[in-house]
Design a protein around this motif. Structure first.
Motif, PDB file in Angstrom:
ATOM      1  N   ASN A 269      36.379  14.149  53.659  1.00 51.00           N
ATOM      2  CA  ASN A 269      36.348  15.449  52.416  1.00 51.00           C
ATOM      3  C   ASN A 269      36.322  16.539  53.398  1.00 51.00           C
ATOM      4  OD1 ASN A 269      35.371  17.324  50.995  1.00 51.00           O
ATOM      5  ND2 ASN A 269      33.799  15.859  49.879  1.00 51.00           N
ATOM      6  N   ILE A 270      37.520  17.372  53.121  1.00 52.62           N
ATOM      7  CA  ILE A 270      37.946  18.606  54.007  1.00 52.62           C
ATOM      8  C   ILE A 270      37.124  19.712  53.470  1.00 52.62           C
ATOM      9  CG2 ILE A 270      40.168  17.627  54.150  1.00 52.62           C
ATOM     10  CD1 ILE A 270      41.215  19.636  52.027  1.00 52.62           C
ATOM     11  N   LEU A 271      36.392  19.724  52.318  1.00 57.14           N
ATOM     12  CA  LEU A 271      35.690  20.761  52.044  1.00 57.14           C
ATOM     13  C   LEU A 271      34.283  20.683  52.590  1.00 57.14           C
ATOM     14  CD1 LEU A 271      36.501  21.195  48.049  1.00 57.14           C
ATOM     15  CD2 LEU A 271      37.133  22.544  49.921  1.00 57.14           C
ATOM     16  N   ALA A 272      33.764  19.265  52.927  1.00 55.27           N
ATOM     17  CA  ALA A 272      32.632  19.194  53.438  1.00 55.27           C
ATOM     18  C   ALA A 272      32.808  19.974  55.053  1.00 55.27           C
ATOM     19  CB  ALA A 272      32.327  17.708  53.710  1.00 55.27           C
ATOM     20  N   ALA A 273      34.189  19.446  55.478  1.00 57.62           N
ATOM     21  CA  ALA A 273      34.395  19.928  56.796  1.00 57.62           C
ATOM     22  C   ALA A 273      34.176  21.543  56.865  1.00 57.62           C
ATOM     23  CB  ALA A 273      35.497  19.609  57.426  1.00 57.62           C
ATOM     24  N   GLU A 274      34.912  22.203  55.776  1.00 51.67           N
ATOM     25  CA  GLU A 274      34.737  23.613  55.840  1.00 51.67           C
ATOM     26  C   GLU A 274      33.455  24.325  55.542  1.00 51.67           C
ATOM     27  OE1 GLU A 274      36.962  27.033  52.923  1.00 51.67           O
ATOM     28  OE2 GLU A 274      37.064  25.036  52.279  1.00 51.67           O
ATOM     29  N   ALA A 275      32.583  23.485  54.707  1.00 53.31           N
ATOM     30  CA  ALA A 275      31.431  24.031  54.536  1.00 53.31           C
ATOM     31  C   ALA A 275      30.385  23.885  55.411  1.00 53.31           C
ATOM     32  CB  ALA A 275      30.767  23.119  53.377  1.00 53.31           C
ATOM     33  N   LEU A 276      30.703  22.811  56.384  1.00 51.52           N
ATOM     34  CA  LEU A 276      29.757  22.730  57.542  1.00 51.52           C
ATOM     35  C   LEU A 276      29.884  23.996  58.769  1.00 51.52           C
ATOM     36  CD1 LEU A 276      29.875  18.899  58.277  1.00 51.52           C
ATOM     37  CD2 LEU A 276      28.022  20.007  57.644  1.00 51.52           C
ATOM     38  N   GLY A 277      31.276  24.288  58.705  1.00 58.12           N
ATOM     39  CA  GLY A 277      31.543  25.407  59.753  1.00 58.12           C
ATOM     40  C   GLY A 277      30.892  26.642  59.214  1.00 58.12           C
ATOM     41  N   LYS A 278      30.974  26.952  57.948  1.00 56.46           N
ATOM     42  CA  LYS A 278      30.233  28.086  57.146  1.00 56.46           C
ATOM     43  C   LYS A 278      28.713  28.129  57.256  1.00 56.46           C
ATOM     44  CE  LYS A 278      33.939  29.505  54.415  1.00 56.46           C
ATOM     45  NZ  LYS A 278      34.665  30.168  53.006  1.00 56.46           N
ATOM     46  N   LEU A 279      28.142  26.630  57.087  1.00 59.21           N
ATOM     47  CA  LEU A 279      26.645  26.720  57.218  1.00 59.21           C
ATOM     48  C   LEU A 279      26.310  27.156  58.803  1.00 59.21           C
ATOM     49  CD1 LEU A 279      25.874  23.579  55.124  1.00 59.21           C
ATOM     50  CD2 LEU A 279      25.085  26.002  54.836  1.00 59.21           C
ATOM     51  N   GLY A 280      26.916  26.765  59.569  1.00 54.91           N
ATOM     52  CA  GLY A 280      26.596  27.156  61.190  1.00 54.91           C
ATOM     53  C   GLY A 280      25.313  26.288  61.774  1.00 54.91           C
ATOM     54  N   ASP A 281      25.250  25.195  61.265  1.00 54.58           N
ATOM     55  CA  ASP A 281      24.256  24.261  61.841  1.00 54.58           C
ATOM     56  C   ASP A 281      24.797  23.193  62.884  1.00 54.58           C
ATOM     57  OD1 ASP A 281      22.458  22.068  62.284  1.00 54.58           O
ATOM     58  OD2 ASP A 281      21.397  22.824  60.360  1.00 54.58           O
ATOM     59  N   GLU A 282      24.421  23.407  64.221  1.00 57.34           N
ATOM     60  CA  GLU A 282      25.051  22.859  65.404  1.00 57.34           C
ATOM     61  C   GLU A 282      24.893  21.111  65.181  1.00 57.34           C
ATOM     62  OE1 GLU A 282      21.221  22.647  68.177  1.00 57.34           O
ATOM     63  OE2 GLU A 282      22.698  23.934  68.623  1.00 57.34           O
ATOM     64  N   ARG A 283      24.066  20.911  64.250  1.00 55.91           N
ATOM     65  CA  ARG A 283      23.947  19.321  63.911  1.00 55.91           C
ATOM     66  C   ARG A 283      25.512  18.766  63.751  1.00 55.91           C
ATOM     67  NH1 ARG A 283      19.581  18.455  59.535  1.00 55.91           N
ATOM     68  NH2 ARG A 283      20.414  20.651  59.015  1.00 55.91           N
ATOM     69  N   ALA A 284      26.361  19.754  63.080  1.00 54.68           N
ATOM     70  CA  ALA A 284      27.789  19.137  62.378  1.00 54.68           C
ATOM     71  C   ALA A 284      28.583  19.062  63.779  1.00 54.68           C
ATOM     72  CB  ALA A 284      28.166  20.069  61.396  1.00 54.68           C
ATOM     73  N   VAL A 285      28.516  19.691  64.954  1.00 54.36           N
ATOM     74  CA  VAL A 285      29.606  19.702  65.915  1.00 54.36           C
ATOM     75  C   VAL A 285      29.952  18.124  66.414  1.00 54.36           C
ATOM     76  CG1 VAL A 285      29.913  20.436  68.302  1.00 54.36           C
ATOM     77  CG2 VAL A 285      28.632  21.931  66.859  1.00 54.36           C
ATOM     78  N   PRO A 286      29.034  17.276  66.635  1.00 58.77           N
ATOM     79  CA  PRO A 286      29.765  16.001  67.016  1.00 58.77           C
ATOM     80  C   PRO A 286      30.543  15.260  65.839  1.00 58.77           C
ATOM     81  CG  PRO A 286      27.284  16.162  67.636  1.00 58.77           C
ATOM     82  CD  PRO A 286      27.750  17.416  66.709  1.00 58.77           C
ATOM     83  N   ALA A 287      30.201  15.394  64.666  1.00 58.55           N
ATOM     84  CA  ALA A 287      30.780  14.992  63.565  1.00 58.55           C
ATOM     85  C   ALA A 287      32.204  15.621  63.309  1.00 58.55           C
ATOM     86  CB  ALA A 287      30.240  14.903  62.235  1.00 58.55           C
ATOM     87  N   LEU A 288      32.197  16.973  63.621  1.00 62.12           N
ATOM     88  CA  LEU A 288      33.556  17.680  63.666  1.00 62.12           C
ATOM     89  C   LEU A 288      34.348  17.560  64.686  1.00 62.12           C
ATOM     90  CD1 LEU A 288      32.096  21.318  62.443  1.00 62.12           C
ATOM     91  CD2 LEU A 288      33.554  19.611  61.150  1.00 62.12           C
ATOM     92  N   ILE A 289      33.893  17.441  66.058  1.00 59.58           N
ATOM     93  CA  ILE A 289      34.771  16.763  67.064  1.00 59.58           C
ATOM     94  C   ILE A 289      35.527  15.574  66.814  1.00 59.58           C
ATOM     95  CG2 ILE A 289      34.614  16.233  69.515  1.00 59.58           C
ATOM     96  CD1 ILE A 289      32.422  18.662  70.094  1.00 59.58           C
ATOM     97  N   ASN A 290      34.514  14.559  66.220  1.00 64.68           N
ATOM     98  CA  ASN A 290      35.216  13.447  65.912  1.00 64.68           C
ATOM     99  C   ASN A 290      36.209  13.369  65.000  1.00 64.68           C
ATOM    100  OD1 ASN A 290      35.020  10.387  66.160  1.00 64.68           O
ATOM    101  ND2 ASN A 290      34.435  10.588  64.184  1.00 64.68           N
ATOM    102  N   ALA A 291      35.886  14.279  63.804  1.00 67.38           N
ATOM    103  CA  ALA A 291      37.165  14.581  63.088  1.00 67.38           C
ATOM    104  C   ALA A 291      38.414  14.909  63.502  1.00 67.38           C
ATOM    105  CB  ALA A 291      36.560  15.216  61.809  1.00 67.38           C
ATOM    106  N   LEU A 292      38.436  15.764  64.688  1.00 67.18           N
ATOM    107  CA  LEU A 292      39.658  16.278  65.319  1.00 67.18           C
ATOM    108  C   LEU A 292      40.551  15.000  65.699  1.00 67.18           C
ATOM    109  CD1 LEU A 292      38.877  19.325  67.291  1.00 67.18           C
ATOM    110  CD2 LEU A 292      40.029  19.541  65.523  1.00 67.18           C
ATOM    111  N   ASN A 293      40.023  14.057  65.943  1.00 65.91           N
ATOM    112  CA  ASN A 293      41.097  12.689  66.132  1.00 65.91           C
ATOM    113  C   ASN A 293      41.230  11.935  64.878  1.00 65.91           C
ATOM    114  OD1 ASN A 293      40.948  13.410  68.993  1.00 65.91           O
ATOM    115  ND2 ASN A 293      38.719  12.629  69.311  1.00 65.91           N
ATOM    116  N   ASP A 294      40.844  12.354  63.722  1.00 70.93           N
ATOM    117  CA  ASP A 294      41.092  11.601  62.416  1.00 70.93           C
ATOM    118  C   ASP A 294      42.560  11.428  62.412  1.00 70.93           C
ATOM    119  OD1 ASP A 294      39.254  10.474  60.136  1.00 70.93           O
ATOM    120  OD2 ASP A 294      41.313  11.319  59.111  1.00 70.93           O
ATOM    121  N   ASP A 295      43.103  10.425  61.662  1.00 70.69           N
ATOM    122  CA  ASP A 295      44.432  10.440  61.279  1.00 70.69           C
ATOM    123  C   ASP A 295      44.951  11.120  59.953  1.00 70.69           C
ATOM    124  OD1 ASP A 295      43.093   8.903  59.369  1.00 70.69           O
ATOM    125  OD2 ASP A 295      44.399   7.053  59.764  1.00 70.69           O
ATOM    126  N   TYR A 296      43.843  11.600  59.651  1.00 77.75           N
ATOM    127  CA  TYR A 296      44.501  12.783  58.249  1.00 77.75           C
ATOM    128  C   TYR A 296      44.472  14.070  58.859  1.00 77.75           C
ATOM    129  CZ  TYR A 296      43.380  14.795  53.555  1.00 77.75           C
ATOM    130  OH  TYR A 296      43.526  15.775  52.508  1.00 77.75           O
TER     131      TYR A 296
END
Length: 390
Positions: A269-296
């Motif tokens: 869900n790309i909108l979820a990734a965008e929203a996590l960036g705007k919320l500014g909560d550091e709990r999202a960092v590991p999941a976002l780093i992992n998403a950088l290696n996604d095939d999408y």
């Protein structure tokens, strides 16, 4: 459409006439130096001869960066934005020089490009940059033929916060059913309450597109009146509608949405990734780093930008790897790879990393790159340059 960039480009060109004319002393003509300058041709709307004059100078002086700078100005005045950006890249590469004034002029010139798509992207880029000197130019294109140009322009005027735009925005409330919601949102942002009823009434419109658009505009303003519409959309049968609702709700600043949004990354869900960036909560960092290696690809792009918005340094190594074309990952189409590079470089720029500038400049010189990416790149470079000189 009247070419608002003509006068602007002519003014910029006149400042360089002295340098150029000195190198053109052998030019055979009975005209005065001013009349045979590129600035005079541009002022007269004779872009063909202006460009010929500049090209002649460049042939005789191939190592002079100013020739490419002048070429960029003439091309921008003639609505050839992509070629103008390529000329700026050559100026930058040849002279190893950065000109904020010229880059800003190219962005403003793009507001008068022949393509409505380019005009829309230019307005968006100027909004990213936050330069209030663009307000008079943006007001003029509120009457543009393109729906998305008018929409994007109205949104940017609201974000820039200049109340001189209010009369034009009020007039724009007479636009088509969904486009009019953008000036309504801009007016509310500027403190003019006359437009509130337009947004509130639209929440109950018979057309679902109008209802949905109104909810997004209200929530972008931080107004809770669109929340019931969005909550109801979470139970929609269509998965895309549910995903969009989650994304918009995540932008409201309620950190209770962080965990559900992290889980939504598993569904790409790309909108979820965008929203996590705007919320500014550091709990999202590991999941976002992992998403950088996604095939999408798109998820990687948005995740890279979100990391930059979070300002978390743990994402820097992954972002640098992305700038290096994701070494160790399957290769993509060259244009797609450049999209990844641009998003990662954007995120690094948000972290104040000046090492991204040369990479971003390469994007301006890429003939295959999308014009939207090029224009946003200009805004990012300007923003980064300003942040490092405060």
């Amino acid at each position: 459409m009247e070419r608002l960039s003509t006068a602007m480009a002519a003014f910029g060109l006149l400042a360089a006439i002295a340098c150029l004319t000195a190198s053109l002393s052998g030019y055979a003509s009975e005209e005065s130096d001013l009349e045979k300058s590129p600035g005079a041709f541009v002022k007269a709307g004779d872009y063909e001869n202006a460009l010929k004059l500049v090209e002649g100078f460049m042939l005789e002086n191939p190592q002079e960066p100013i020739g490419h700078a002048m070429s960029a100005k003439v091309l921008a005045a003639n609505g050839q934005t992509k070629k103008a950006l390529k000329a700026y890249y050559q100026f930058y590469k040849l002279g190893d020089a950065f000109s904020e004034e010229l880059l800003l002029e190219l962005l403003l010139g793009a507001l008068d490009d022949d393509s409505s798509e380019v005009r829309s992207f230019a307005a968006e880029a100027l909004g990213t940059l936050g330069d209030k000197s663009a307000v008079p130019h943006l007001i003029k294109i509120l009457n543009d033929d393109g729906n998305w140009v008018r929409w994007e322009t109205a949104e940017v005027l609201g974000e820039l916060g200049d109340k001189s735009a209010i009369p034009a925005l009020i007039n724009a409330l007479n636009d088509t059913r969904w486009v009019r919601l953008a000036p309504a949102g801009a007016l509310v942002r500027l403190g003019d309450k006359r437009a509130e009823s337009v947004l509130i009434n639209a929440l109950n419109h018979d057309d679902s597109v109008v209802r949905w658009t109104a909810a997004k505009v209200l929530d972008k303003l931080g107004d809770g009146r669109g929340v019931p519409v969005l909550i109801n959309a979470l139970n929609h049968d269509n998965g895309t509608v549910r995903a969009n609702a989650a994304g918009v709700l995540g932008k409201l600043g309620d950190n209770s949405a962080v965990d559900p949004l992290i889980n939504a990354l598993n569904d790409k869900n790309i909108l979820a990734a965008e929203a996590l960036g705007k919320l500014g909560d550091e709990r999202a960092v590991p999941a976002l780093i992992n998403a950088l290696n996604d095939d999408y690809l798109t998820l990687r792009l948005v995740a890279a930008e979100a990391l930059g918005k979070l300002g978390d340094k743990r994402g820097i190594p992954v972002l640098i790897n992305a700038v290096k074309h994701n070494e160790g990952l399957p290769r993509l189409d060259p244009v797609d790879e450049n999209l990844v590079v641009w998003s990662a470089a954007t995120a690094l720029a948000a972290l104040g990393n000046k090492r991204t500038v040369p990479t971003l400049m390469e994007i301006l010189g890429d003939d295959n790159q999308d014009i939207q990416i090029k224009l946003q790149t200009v805004a990012i470079v300007l923003k980064l340059n300003r942040s490092t000189h405060k």
